[in-house]
Write a protein that holds these residues in place. Structure first.
Motif, PDB file in Angstrom:
ATOM      1  N   LEU A  39     -28.663  -2.333   8.838  1.00 43.07           N
ATOM      2  CA  LEU A  39     -28.241  -3.638   8.278  1.00 43.07           C
ATOM      3  C   LEU A  39     -26.719  -4.120   8.770  1.00 43.07           C
ATOM      4  CD1 LEU A  39     -29.878  -3.813   4.703  1.00 43.07           C
ATOM      5  CD2 LEU A  39     -30.452  -5.629   6.719  1.00 43.07           C
ATOM      6  N   LEU A  40     -25.958  -2.942   8.793  1.00 44.26           N
ATOM      7  CA  LEU A  40     -24.555  -2.945   9.196  1.00 44.26           C
ATOM      8  C   LEU A  40     -24.331  -3.541  10.387  1.00 44.26           C
ATOM      9  CD1 LEU A  40     -23.152   0.329   7.824  1.00 44.26           C
ATOM     10  CD2 LEU A  40     -22.816  -1.776   6.721  1.00 44.26           C
ATOM     11  N   ASN A  41     -25.565  -3.783  11.340  1.00 43.67           N
ATOM     12  CA  ASN A  41     -25.483  -4.389  12.652  1.00 43.67           C
ATOM     13  C   ASN A  41     -25.463  -5.626  12.692  1.00 43.67           C
ATOM     14  OD1 ASN A  41     -25.210  -1.657  13.754  1.00 43.67           O
ATOM     15  ND2 ASN A  41     -27.711  -1.647  13.900  1.00 43.67           N
ATOM     16  N   GLU A  70     -32.356  -9.283   6.406  1.00 38.37           N
ATOM     17  CA  GLU A  70     -33.362  -8.580   6.360  1.00 38.37           C
ATOM     18  C   GLU A  70     -33.402  -7.884   7.743  1.00 38.37           C
ATOM     19  OE1 GLU A  70     -37.105 -10.467   5.474  1.00 38.37           O
ATOM     20  OE2 GLU A  70     -37.190 -11.056   7.501  1.00 38.37           O
ATOM     21  N   LEU A  71     -34.096  -6.626   8.021  1.00 41.71           N
ATOM     22  CA  LEU A  71     -34.093  -6.260   9.440  1.00 41.71           C
ATOM     23  C   LEU A  71     -35.551  -6.665  10.038  1.00 41.71           C
ATOM     24  CD1 LEU A  71     -33.416  -2.552   8.813  1.00 41.71           C
ATOM     25  CD2 LEU A  71     -31.885  -3.970   9.974  1.00 41.71           C
ATOM     26  N   ILE A  86     -36.408  -5.187  19.896  1.00 47.58           N
ATOM     27  CA  ILE A  86     -34.788  -4.776  19.307  1.00 47.58           C
ATOM     28  C   ILE A  86     -35.001  -5.294  17.776  1.00 47.58           C
ATOM     29  CG2 ILE A  86     -34.212  -7.229  19.928  1.00 47.58           C
ATOM     30  CD1 ILE A  86     -32.073  -5.575  21.332  1.00 47.58           C
ATOM     31  N   THR A  87     -34.409  -4.451  16.992  1.00 44.15           N
ATOM     32  CA  THR A  87     -34.204  -4.822  15.480  1.00 44.15           C
ATOM     33  C   THR A  87     -33.119  -5.526  15.213  1.00 44.15           C
ATOM     34  OG1 THR A  87     -35.315  -2.628  15.251  1.00 44.15           O
ATOM     35  CG2 THR A  87     -34.177  -3.760  13.246  1.00 44.15           C
ATOM     36  N   LEU A  88     -33.242  -6.757  14.839  1.00 39.74           N
ATOM     37  CA  LEU A  88     -32.172  -7.795  14.588  1.00 39.74           C
ATOM     38  C   LEU A  88     -31.913  -7.867  13.111  1.00 39.74           C
ATOM     39  CD1 LEU A  88     -33.123 -10.990  16.635  1.00 39.74           C
ATOM     40  CD2 LEU A  88     -31.347  -9.228  17.160  1.00 39.74           C
ATOM     41  N   VAL A  89     -30.687  -8.167  12.661  1.00 36.83           N
ATOM     42  CA  VAL A  89     -30.357  -8.054  11.252  1.00 36.83           C
ATOM     43  C   VAL A  89     -30.397  -9.770  10.976  1.00 36.83           C
ATOM     44  CG1 VAL A  89     -28.816  -8.007   9.331  1.00 36.83           C
ATOM     45  CG2 VAL A  89     -29.079  -6.175  11.271  1.00 36.83           C
ATOM     46  N   VAL A  90     -31.302 -10.224  10.151  1.00 37.14           N
ATOM     47  CA  VAL A  90     -31.600 -11.763  10.119  1.00 37.14           C
ATOM     48  C   VAL A  90     -31.264 -12.084   8.649  1.00 37.14           C
ATOM     49  CG1 VAL A  90     -33.500 -13.356  10.036  1.00 37.14           C
ATOM     50  CG2 VAL A  90     -33.351 -11.723  11.607  1.00 37.14           C
TER      51      VAL A  90
END
Ligand code: GLY
Length: 351
Positions: free
Chosen positions: A237-239, A328-329, A316-320
């Motif tokens: 989530l820090l991303n 959320e991831l 790719i995992t985004l932080v939304v």
């Protein structure tokens, strides 16, 4: 003094935040350096500003201090500087009861931590952050490493510091744009988990982040590190703002600074997935000296996403963001994210 404890069992440590700590460093460092030898690691600019004071504080308490310095900037976060630090440690020589002390921002902290993680298969190190970004983010949580020509942070280790001493007085010599880089990370914590923190900062906090607010950011980071120290889940989530932010940094040839890119990355995520917060976020970024306009083609940014080292296969995992204080991831195909970015650009061109 604000103290945030990071209870990681035998790797537990404290983050102490107080004005004047640099000159009182020995009080907190001495019990952690039974061998009474330390290697101070710093870039040349920071060393000229604060190196002597930290050396005197430790020397007065009976610690023998050697120093190694290197040119400021991301280019120093290299295997060559890492080797220089190791050679300096071996020349002292540092042994088990001794310590590395990182005096500086993220580059210095990451380099020193990686040297400490690998020298004699791991000895202790301490962080004395001199940028807001290092104070609220990179000095805490144990991510260490160096860059390779092929990309940033491609070599590294998880290695927790034994102590973080943050003296906010040291941040007063930062250029306003460098301080603002740290503000992007502070706003990020607000968007992720703490609406109250966001409201405190959204009117603008240039050179005014309080010790309490710094401690709050560190607590939020500490909490996610305790849940997921090795970055396999929730720590990602820090991303927030970083995936698109890295693509922006890269496609600008690093002309856009890290904090500015993270702010723009958060704003794009808000516009794509949570338009209700986009206006408030843009005003907060502007009030904190961070850009809200990207002077680059989003198609170019979308292209740079294909090189993201965190992509797994085609995803790719985004932080939304869902609202200020909650994100959320979400795993998405890279191609879908690229299409979304290109559609924002197309809409803007038609407007
Ligand atoms: N700076 C992001 C992390 O420590 O995971």
């Amino acid at each position: 003094m604000q103290t945030v404890s990071v209870p990681l069992g035998e790797r537990a440590y404290d983050v102490r935040i107080a004005s004047g700590l640099l000159d009182r460093a020995a009080e907190y460092c001495l019990p952690l350096i039974p061998g009474k030898r330390a290697l101070l690691v710093s870039d040349q600019t920071v060393y000229a500003l604060y190196g002597q004071r930290l050396t005197e504080a430790l020397t007065a308490a009976g610690v023998r201090v050697a120093a190694v310095t290197f040119p400021p900037g991301e280019a120093s976060k290299s295997l060559a500087t890492y080797e220089k630090i190791l050679q300096a440690a071996a020349a002292v020589p540092l042994t088990g009861g001794d310590a590395f002390v990182a005096l500086g921002g993220g580059v210095t902290g990451d380099l020193t931590g990686f040297a400490a993680a690998t020298y004699h298969r791991g000895i202790r190190f301490m962080q004395v952050p001199t940028t807001l970004l290092a104070a609220v983010d990179s000095s805490v949580g144990g991510k260490t490493g160096v860059n390779l020509p092929a990309g940033k942070n491609l070599v590294g280790a998880f290695w927790q510091p034994r102590l973080v001493l943050c003296d906010p007085d040291l941040l007063q010599t930062l250029a306003p744009a460098r301080y603002a880089d740290g503000l992007a990370e502070c706003l990020k914590y607000g968007v992720l988990w703490d609406e109250a923190l966001f409201s405190q900062l959204e009117q603008g906090a240039l050179f005014r982040v309080t010790e309490e607010q710094t401690a709050r950011c560190v607590e939020l980071k500490r909490d996610v590190v305790l849940l997921d120290e090795r970055d396999g889940g929730q720590r990602q989530l820090l991303n927030l703002g970083h995936t698109i932010g890295h693509a922006i940094e890269q496609s600008s040839g690093y002309a856009v600074s890290h904090g500015a890119a993270v702010g723009l990355g958060m704003l794009l995520m808000a516009r794509l997935f949570c338009p209700a917060i986009a206006g408030r976020l843009a005003r907060a970024l502007e009030a904190n000296g961070l850009p809200t306009q990207l002077h680059l083609s989003l198609t170019q940014v979308a292209e740079a996403l294909t090189q993201d080292k965190k992509r797994v296969g085609g995803e790719i995992t985004l932080v939304v963001p869902q609202q200020i204080g909650q994100c959320e991831l979400r795993k998405l195909p890279v191609a879908e994210v690229q299409n979304l970015l290109c559609s924002v650009e197309a809409k803007e061109e038609m407007a």
